[in-house]
Design a protein around this motif. Structure first.
Motif, PDB file in Angstrom:
ATOM      1  N   LEU A   2      50.918  57.330  98.874  1.00  0.00           N
ATOM      2  CA  LEU A   2      52.315  57.697  99.088  1.00  0.00           C
ATOM      3  C   LEU A   2      52.940  58.219  97.797  1.00  0.00           C
ATOM      4  O   LEU A   2      53.606  59.263  97.792  1.00  0.00           O
ATOM      5  CB  LEU A   2      53.108  56.494  99.605  1.00  0.00           C
ATOM      6  N   VAL A   3      52.717  57.508  96.696  1.00  0.00           N
ATOM      7  CA  VAL A   3      53.246  57.937  95.403  1.00  0.00           C
ATOM      8  C   VAL A   3      52.718  59.326  95.043  1.00  0.00           C
ATOM      9  O   VAL A   3      53.470  60.208  94.627  1.00  0.00           O
ATOM     10  CB  VAL A   3      52.899  56.904  94.298  1.00  0.00           C
ATOM     11  N   ALA A   4      51.419  59.544  95.228  1.00  0.00           N
ATOM     12  CA  ALA A   4      50.817  60.839  94.911  1.00  0.00           C
ATOM     13  C   ALA A   4      51.402  61.955  95.779  1.00  0.00           C
ATOM     14  O   ALA A   4      51.701  63.055  95.275  1.00  0.00           O
ATOM     15  CB  ALA A   4      49.305  60.771  95.082  1.00  0.00           C
TER      16      ALA A   4
ATOM     17  N   ALA B 245      56.843  63.205  88.248  1.00  0.00           N
ATOM     18  CA  ALA B 245      55.648  62.491  87.783  1.00  0.00           C
ATOM     19  C   ALA B 245      55.405  61.266  88.663  1.00  0.00           C
ATOM     20  O   ALA B 245      56.348  60.674  89.196  1.00  0.00           O
ATOM     21  CB  ALA B 245      55.837  62.052  86.335  1.00  0.00           C
ATOM     22  N   LYS B 246      54.132  60.892  88.799  1.00  0.00           N
ATOM     23  CA  LYS B 246      53.784  59.725  89.610  1.00  0.00           C
ATOM     24  C   LYS B 246      54.462  58.461  89.107  1.00  0.00           C
ATOM     25  O   LYS B 246      54.881  57.618  89.905  1.00  0.00           O
ATOM     26  CB  LYS B 246      52.270  59.524  89.644  1.00  0.00           C
TER      27      LYS B 246
ATOM     28  N   ASP C 274      58.390  54.191  89.950  1.00  0.00           N
ATOM     29  CA  ASP C 274      59.576  53.446  89.525  1.00  0.00           C
ATOM     30  C   ASP C 274      60.694  53.523  90.560  1.00  0.00           C
ATOM     31  O   ASP C 274      61.403  52.544  90.802  1.00  0.00           O
ATOM     32  CB  ASP C 274      60.084  53.966  88.178  1.00  0.00           C
ATOM     33  N   VAL C 275      60.856  54.681  91.170  1.00  0.00           N
ATOM     34  CA  VAL C 275      61.878  54.846  92.213  1.00  0.00           C
ATOM     35  C   VAL C 275      61.545  53.964  93.417  1.00  0.00           C
ATOM     36  O   VAL C 275      62.429  53.294  93.971  1.00  0.00           O
ATOM     37  CB  VAL C 275      62.026  56.329  92.625  1.00  0.00           C
ATOM     38  N   LEU C 276      60.281  53.941  93.826  1.00  0.00           N
ATOM     39  CA  LEU C 276      59.886  53.073  94.943  1.00  0.00           C
ATOM     40  C   LEU C 276      60.129  51.610  94.609  1.00  0.00           C
ATOM     41  O   LEU C 276      60.621  50.850  95.452  1.00  0.00           O
ATOM     42  CB  LEU C 276      58.416  53.283  95.312  1.00  0.00           C
TER      43      LEU C 276
END
Length: 94
Positions: free
Chosen positions: A8-10, A19-20, A25-27
């Motif tokens: 999901l991050v990618a 950037a990943k 960090d947002v998640l």
């Protein structure tokens, strides 16, 4: 097939150009906010996408499946996730 957190991050990083590490960090911040608000009994709603809220469960009597003995199950809380209209529409198209 399912998507795990790193996938999901990618994917979000790829689609947003961020950037990943930033996406991760947002998640983390998003889930921390959900946790704080829902644990306080507040409903978190992202219109069209989803709503997350705490629900109350009343105390009840149950049975131990191994012994058949009656047990008292205390009152507690649970979490309810509700899909919004945009998410439902996206699923209906498939």
């Amino acid at each position: 097939m399912s998507m795990n957190r790193s996938e999901l991050v990618a994917e979000v990083a790829n689609k947003s150009g961020a950037a990943k590490t930033v996406v991760n960090d947002v998640l983390d911040a998003l889930f921390a906010t959900f946790t704080e608000q829902v644990s306080q009994g507040e409903k978190v709603s992202i219109p069209g996408w989803l709503a997350v809220e705490r629900t109350d469960r009343a105390a009840r009597t149950g049975r131990n499946p191994q012994t058949g003995a009656t047990i008292e199950i205390p009152a507690g809380h649970s979490v309810k996730l509700t899909a919004g209209s945009k998410l439902k529409a996206a699923v209906a198209k498939k």
